[in-house]
Every structure is written in structure tokens, then in C-alpha cells.
Design a protein around this motif. Structure first.
Motif, PDB file in Angstrom:
ATOM      1  N   ARG A  64       0.833  -1.197   0.000  1.00 36.72           N
ATOM      2  CA  ARG A  64       0.000   0.000   0.000  1.00 36.72           C
ATOM      3  C   ARG A  64       0.875   1.257   0.000  1.00 36.72           C
ATOM      4  O   ARG A  64       0.598   2.225  -0.713  1.00 36.72           O
ATOM      5  N   ALA A  65       1.947   1.241   0.768  1.00 36.20           N
ATOM      6  CA  ALA A  65       2.846   2.404   0.841  1.00 36.20           C
ATOM      7  C   ALA A  65       3.545   2.636  -0.494  1.00 36.20           C
ATOM      8  O   ALA A  65       3.688   3.784  -0.924  1.00 36.20           O
ATOM      9  N   SER A  66       3.964   1.568  -1.159  1.00 37.16           N
ATOM     10  CA  SER A  66       4.637   1.747  -2.443  1.00 37.16           C
ATOM     11  C   SER A  66       3.647   2.193  -3.512  1.00 37.16           C
ATOM     12  O   SER A  66       4.022   2.924  -4.431  1.00 37.16           O
ATOM     13  N   ALA A  67       2.382   1.798  -3.407  1.00 37.39           N
ATOM     14  CA  ALA A  67       1.369   2.236  -4.370  1.00 37.39           C
ATOM     15  C   ALA A  67       1.035   3.713  -4.167  1.00 37.39           C
ATOM     16  O   ALA A  67       0.750   4.430  -5.128  1.00 37.39           O
ATOM     17  N   GLU A  68       1.091   4.178  -2.929  1.00 45.46           N
ATOM     18  CA  GLU A  68       0.770   5.573  -2.635  1.00 45.46           C
ATOM     19  C   GLU A  68       1.948   6.508  -2.894  1.00 45.46           C
ATOM     20  O   GLU A  68       1.781   7.715  -2.879  1.00 45.46           O
ATOM     21  N   GLU A  69       3.138   5.965  -3.137  1.00 44.38           N
ATOM     22  CA  GLU A  69       4.304   6.802  -3.375  1.00 44.38           C
ATOM     23  C   GLU A  69       4.117   7.698  -4.582  1.00 44.38           C
ATOM     24  O   GLU A  69       4.509   8.847  -4.575  1.00 44.38           O
ATOM     25  N   GLY A  70       3.484   7.192  -5.620  1.00 46.69           N
ATOM     26  CA  GLY A  70       3.288   7.970  -6.831  1.00 46.69           C
ATOM     27  C   GLY A  70       2.117   8.934  -6.750  1.00 46.69           C
ATOM     28  O   GLY A  70       1.997   9.849  -7.556  1.00 46.69           O
TER      29      GLY A  70
END
Length: 98
Positions: A64-70
Motif C-alpha cells: 500500500r505504501a509503495s502504491a501511494e508513493e506515486g
């Protein structure tokens, strides 16, 4: 060609499950009672289940954190831009504020 990412959490759970089966066998081999070996197996199985739950939850959080990075950053309450803030003291006109 991209290399697939290793499933380290899955490997860890497989080894833990193997240990849950192996430890009682070894305990029985060394003369521990059947009840003692069964208790150890149940304890290890409970710890393994909790660890599996925590690992999966951690993986979901990391994904979830890596998806929200962008995604663009938003304000504290989800509003974009600065705008006027609500609340607090507001002076009217040229009135000095203490």
C-alpha cells in the motif's frame, strides 16, 4: 526479462511449519511424553500462525505504501491548496490583537 521477486515470507512460513512437525518427533525420540510433544507442537503452531498473520499484514502495508508513493500529497484534511483556515482568532480590520 524481469526476475520474479522471492516469496521470503512464504519460505519462512514453510520452514516454520516444517519445524512444527519436526520438533515433536525429535522430542519423542529423546523420551519426552506424548502430551509434552503435543503441547510443544501446539505452541509452535500458534506462534507460527501469529507470525504468518503479522508478516502478511506487513506485506499489505508495504504494498500500500509503495502504491501511494506515486500519488500526489494532499493537505491534512484531504484538501488541496492553502486557502483560508477555519477556527482560531481572526482580527477584524485594523483592530490590534493581544
Amino acid at each position: 526479462m524481469e526476475r520474479p521477486t522471492p516469496d521470503t515470507a512464504g519460505d519462512l512460513i514453510r520452514w516454520a511449519s516444517f519445524s512444527c512437525a519436526l520438533v515433536p518427533v525429535v522430542l519423542l525420540g529423546y523420551g519426552t511424553s506424548l502430551a509434552g510433544a503435543a503441547g510443544a507442537a501446539l505452541g509452535l503452531a500458534a506462534v507460527t500462525a501469529v507470525c504468518r498473520l503479522l508478516l502478511r499484514q506487513s506485506e499489505r502495508g508495504a504494498a500500500r505504501a509503495s502504491a501511494e508513493e506515486g500519488a500526489p500529497r494532499r493537505g491534512r484534511h484531504g484538501r488541496v491548496g492553502s486557502g483560508a483556515h477555519r477556527g482560531g482568532r481572526h482580527a477584524g480590520g485594523d483592530t490590534p490583537v493581544d
